[in-house]
Motif scaffolding. Structure first.
Motif, PDB file in Angstrom:
ATOM      1  N   PRO A 578       0.846  -1.212   0.000  1.00  0.00           N
ATOM      2  CA  PRO A 578       0.000   0.000   0.000  1.00  0.00           C
ATOM      3  C   PRO A 578       0.875   1.253   0.000  1.00  0.00           C
ATOM      4  O   PRO A 578       2.004   1.242   0.515  1.00  0.00           O
ATOM      5  CB  PRO A 578      -0.806  -0.124   1.292  1.00  0.00           C
ATOM      6  CG  PRO A 578      -0.709  -1.565   1.692  1.00  0.00           C
ATOM      7  CD  PRO A 578       0.600  -2.049   1.193  1.00  0.00           C
ATOM      8  N   SER A 604      -2.128   1.035  -5.247  1.00  0.00           N
ATOM      9  CA  SER A 604      -3.344   1.453  -4.541  1.00  0.00           C
ATOM     10  C   SER A 604      -3.974   0.315  -3.753  1.00  0.00           C
ATOM     11  O   SER A 604      -5.145   0.393  -3.382  1.00  0.00           O
ATOM     12  CB  SER A 604      -4.354   2.009  -5.564  1.00  0.00           C
ATOM     13  OG  SER A 604      -4.645   1.014  -6.543  1.00  0.00           O
ATOM     14  N   SER A 606      -4.865  -2.163  -0.605  1.00  0.00           N
ATOM     15  CA  SER A 606      -5.099  -1.831   0.806  1.00  0.00           C
ATOM     16  C   SER A 606      -4.234  -2.659   1.745  1.00  0.00           C
ATOM     17  O   SER A 606      -4.002  -2.269   2.894  1.00  0.00           O
ATOM     18  CB  SER A 606      -6.584  -2.054   1.152  1.00  0.00           C
ATOM     19  OG  SER A 606      -6.952  -3.405   0.914  1.00  0.00           O
ATOM     20  N   GLU A 607      -3.771  -3.817   1.284  1.00  0.00           N
ATOM     21  CA  GLU A 607      -2.915  -4.706   2.078  1.00  0.00           C
ATOM     22  C   GLU A 607      -1.768  -5.189   1.198  1.00  0.00           C
ATOM     23  O   GLU A 607      -1.876  -5.189  -0.038  1.00  0.00           O
ATOM     24  CB  GLU A 607      -3.709  -5.919   2.591  1.00  0.00           C
ATOM     25  CG  GLU A 607      -4.807  -5.590   3.594  1.00  0.00           C
ATOM     26  CD  GLU A 607      -4.246  -5.166   4.947  1.00  0.00           C
ATOM     27  OE1 GLU A 607      -3.078  -5.506   5.221  1.00  0.00           O
ATOM     28  OE2 GLU A 607      -4.966  -4.497   5.709  1.00  0.00           O
TER      29      GLU A 607
END
Length: 621
Positions: A578, A604, A606-607
Motif C-alpha cells: 500500500p 493502490s 489496501s494490504e
C-alpha cells in the motif's frame, strides 16, 4: 516352611554387590532381608508347582524327589499317563519308601514365587547336560511353546543377569525370591543391577480402574499413543515417583519430538533443493557456529553414554531435550540464511549432528530413530541405526561450549528483559549491557543480532536502582523508636551497602535478613538477572528504530503469506505494498533478501500482495 535364619546373612552379603537404581532401594531390600520371616512355601490350590514331598506314615521319613529322572527311578506306577509335572498327572505317580511303604505326594502346590524365583535357572539350562530343542513341552504345553532349553554352558554365559527391572513392591516378592533361590544354589546374587520404579497412575494421579473409566489398555496405548512415545515417557520419569500416564502427557512428548522431526525434515528439504549428498569430510572450512554444533553433538554423545552406563534414563531425556533445543532454536535458526543460499558446509554440519544424535537416542525411541536414520543414511552407513557402531568419544572444545552456553544465557535474559518491558523481539533497540558473562564477549555480534540491538557492551550494569525496606518483624523489636528514622533514611536512599548483603544506615549495621532489598531498572531500561549474570537493555525508541521495527513486521507478514500460499522454498515473488507503507522502501533490498522477492513497489492496494513469478498475474495473495 523354609527357615530364613541360615540364609539371611548370605542374602545381605549378596545384596551388597547389586547396583540399585534409585540407590536407596538397596536399603529397603536390606530392611526386608533383616526382618524376613520363614517362608511358607505351600499353597492350598489345585494348579501350580507340585511340591515334591512324599511323607511316610510308616517310618515317619519325608522323601523329597529332586528330578524327573529320580521320579522315574522310584515310581511304582503311573508313569504311562504322566503328560507333564502338574496335577492331576503327578498325583497318580506314587513312589516307594526305603521302608517298603508306597508314598503319595502331599496335596499342596508351591507358592508362585518359587516358580518366579527359579527363572534364572529354569530357563537358561542350569545343570542341563545337553541342549534340548523345544525344551520339555509336553502335556498341556505341547505345541504351544517352542522355546529351547539350553545347556549348562549357556547358563554360565548369561548368569548373573546384568540388569533387571520391576516395580518397588517386587523387593519383597520377585527380587527377593530370585535372590533367595540364587544364594541358596550358587551363593551369589542373580542380578548385577536393578531398576525399581513406583506405581503407574492416570494423568491426574488416580489409580487406573476399568470401573472408573480411566484405565488405558496396553494395546490401546500402543495404537493411539505409540511405542516410542511410551518409552520416552517412561525413560523421562524419575522412578522413585509415581508415573502419571495418559494422553495429555503423551501429547506433550509428541510435541517435543516433533521439534526433532522438523529438524530432520528441514535438512531433507534443503538438501533436496540443493541436490546435496553428505561426504565423510566437510566440503569446506567450518564456521565457528558449525564447530560449536559438532562439539555440542560430541557432548550429547558423552552425556547419554554416561547416563546409559548408570542406568539413569531421566538424564538421557534431559540431555536429548537440551540438545534438540540447541540444534533447532540456535544452530538451525541462526543458520537459516546459509541454508537458503545452499551452503553445503551448514548442510554437512547439520547432517553430522542429526545422524550422531540418532545413534545415541535410538535405544529410547527405536522405531522413530531407525525411520529417520534410513532417510538420512548414505551408502557407506549401516542399513539400520542399530547396525551402526556406538560413537567413539573424543576430546571436546570445552571453552567453545562454555562460551556459547553463556551466549544463550545472555540471550534468554535479554528476551526476558524485553518481555518484562512489553517490547516485542522484532523491535530493534539501541543498547544492551551485560555484566558477569565475560566469556560471551567474543560473540557480541551474535548477541546483538539475536536481541536486535545496535550495541552490546560488557561491564557493570549501572541501570539499576536498589530499594531497601526494613524487615519489620525483626527490626521493630531491635530498633524500637529509632525504627521510623531508619525507615525514612532507607526510603530516601541514604544508606551504604555492605559486603554480604547488609546495609549501614543512621549508624546501624543491618544484617541481610533484617532488610528487604529490591533491585529494579532505572527509567528507560529493562533488566533481567540470573545468579551472577545481569542483562540490561534500553527501552527508548527513536524514528530509525521504529522504522526498522515496521520493516521487520512486514517481513514477518510476507513470509507468513508465502507459507499460507504453499510456496516452495526457492520460489521467487513480486511484492506490492500500500502507498501508506512507501517509507519502508528505504530498506527495499533488505526486504527482498528476506522474502525472496525480485521486485517490490507500492500501489493502490489496501494490504500487501505477493505474486509468484512466472504464474498467472491474476493469481495474487
Amino acid at each position: 516352611m523354609i527357615r530364613a535364619d541360615e540364609i539371611r546373612q548370605p542374602m545381605l552379603d549378596a545384596n551388597a554387590t547389586v547396583q540399585w537404581t534409585p540407590d536407596f532401594y538397596s536399603k529397603r531390600m536390606d530392611d526386608w532381608l533383616r526382618n524376613m520371616d520363614d517362608w511358607n512355601i505351600s499353597r492350598r490350590r489345585y494348579f501350580g508347582l507340585p511340591l515334591p514331598f512324599y511323607p511316610c506314615d510308616s517310618c515317619g521319613r519325608l522323601e523329597v524327589v529332586g528330578s524327573l529322572d529320580e521320579l522315574r527311578e522310584r515310581a511304582t506306577g503311573g508313569l504311562e499317563q504322566l503328560k507333564e509335572l502338574h496335577r492331576p498327572w503327578i498325583d497318580e505317580v506314587p513312589i516307594r519308601c526305603d521302608c517298603g511303604a508306597e508314598l503319595r505326594r502331599v496335596p499342596e502346590v508351591g507358592d508362585a514365587w518359587l516358580d518366579a524365583g527359579i527363572v534364572p535357572f529354569s530357563t537358561l539350562g542350569w545343570e542341563n547336560p545337553e541342549w534340548r530343542e523345544h525344551g520339555y513341552a509336553t502335556g498341556a504345553a505341547a505345541g504351544l511353546t517352542g522355546a529351547d532349553l539350553p545347556d549348562h554352558a549357556y547358563w554360565e554365559k548369561w548368569f548373573p543377569a546384568h540388569w533387571v527391572s520391576e516395580m518397588r513392591e517386587q523387593i519383597r516378592l520377585w527380587f527377593y525370591s530370585q535372590c533367595f533361590m540364587s544364594v541358596t544354589l550358587t551363593g551369589k546374587s542373580p542380578y548385577l543391577s536393578v531398576l525399581t520404579y513406583e506405581k503407574l497412575l492416570d494423568e491426574h494421579g488416580r489409580e487406573m480402574h476399568r470401573s472408573w473409566g480411566n484405565a488405558i489398555d496396553a494395546a490401546e496405548a500402543l495404537e493411539n499413543i505409540g511405542a516410542d512415545v511410551i518409552r520416552f515417557m517412561f525413560c523421562e520419569h524419575v522412578p522413585s515417583q509415581n508415573l502419571k500416564f495418559g494422553y495429555g502427557p503423551a501429547a506433550e512428548i509428541r510435541r517435543r519430538l516433533l521439534t526433532f522431526w522438523n529438524s530432520v525434515k528441514f535438512f531433507v528439504d534443503y538438501a533436496n533443493v540443493g541436490d546435496f549428498r553428505p561426504a565423510p569430510d566437510a566440503p569446506a572450512e567450518l564456521q565457528p557456529l558449525d564447530r560449536w554444533l559438532l562439539e555440542r553433538t560430541e557432548q550429547l554423545a558423552a552425556e547419554m553414554t554416561d547416563a546409559y552406563e548408570r542406568y539413569w534414563t531421566p538424564a538421557l531425556i534431559r540431555a536429548f531435550d537440551s540438545f534438540v533445543d540447541d540444534l533447532s532454536n540456535w544452530y538451525i535458526r541462526r543458520s537459516r540464511r546459509r541454508f537458503w543460499n545452499g551452503d553445503e558446509v551448514a548442510l554437512w554440519t547439520l547432517w553430522q549432528a542429526l545422524v550422531r544424535s540418532l545413534q545415541v537416542v535410538g535405544p529410547v525411541m527405536p522405531f522413530l530413530a531407525d525411520f529417520l536414520w534410513r532417510r538420512l543414511r548414505t551408502e557407506d552407513l549401516a542399513d539400520s541405526v542399530f547396525l551402526a557402531p556406538w560413537p567413539e568419544p573424543r576430546a571436546r572444545d570445552e571453552q567453545l561450549l562454555h562460551e556459547v552456553a553463556e551466549v544463550r544465557r545472555v540471550v534468554e535474559l535479554g528476551r526476558q528483559a524485553r518481555g518484562d518491558a512489553s517490547i516485542k523481539l522484532r523491535q530493534p533497540l539501541r543498547r544492551l549491557v551485560v555484566q558477569g558473562a565475560g566469556s560471551a564477549q567474543p560473540h557480541a555480534d551474535e548477541i546483538a543480532e539475536e536481541l536486535r540491538v545496535k550495541e552490546v557492551e560488557f561491564g557493570p550494569v549501572e541501570a539499576v536502582e536498589v530499594r531497601v525496606k526494613p524487615n519489620l518483624p525483626l527490626l521493630g523489636p531491635k530498633l524500637g523508636k529509632e525504627l521510623g528514622a531508619v525507615r525514612a533514611a532507607l526510603e530516601a536512599g541514604e544508606f551504604e551497602q555492605l559486603a554480604g548483603g547488609g546495609v549501614r544506615v543512621n549508624g546501624h549495621e543491618l544484617a541481610p535478613e533484617e532488610v528487604l532489598m529490591e533491585r529494579r531498572p532505572r527509567a528507560g531500561w529493562a533488566l533481567a538477572e540470573d545468579d551472577a549474570v545481569t542483562v540490561a537493555v534500553t527501552t527508548e525508541l527513536d524514528d530509525e528504530l521504529r522504522l526498522e521495527g515496521r520493516v521487520l513486521d512486514l517481513i514477518h507478514q510476507l513470509n507468513s503469506m508465502r507459507k499460507d500460499a504453499g510456496l516452495a522454498l526457492t520460489d521467487r515473488i513480486r511484492v506490492t505494498l500500500p502507498a501508506s507503507l512507501a517509507d519502508l522502501l528505504e530498506h527495499a533490498d533488505w526486504i527482498k533478501e528476506e522474502v525472496l522477492a525480485t521486485e517490490i513497489a507500492t500501489d493502490s492496494v489496501s494490504e500487501p500482495v505477493i505474486e509468484l513469478l512466472g504464474s498467472d498475474p491474476s493469481l495474487r495473495v
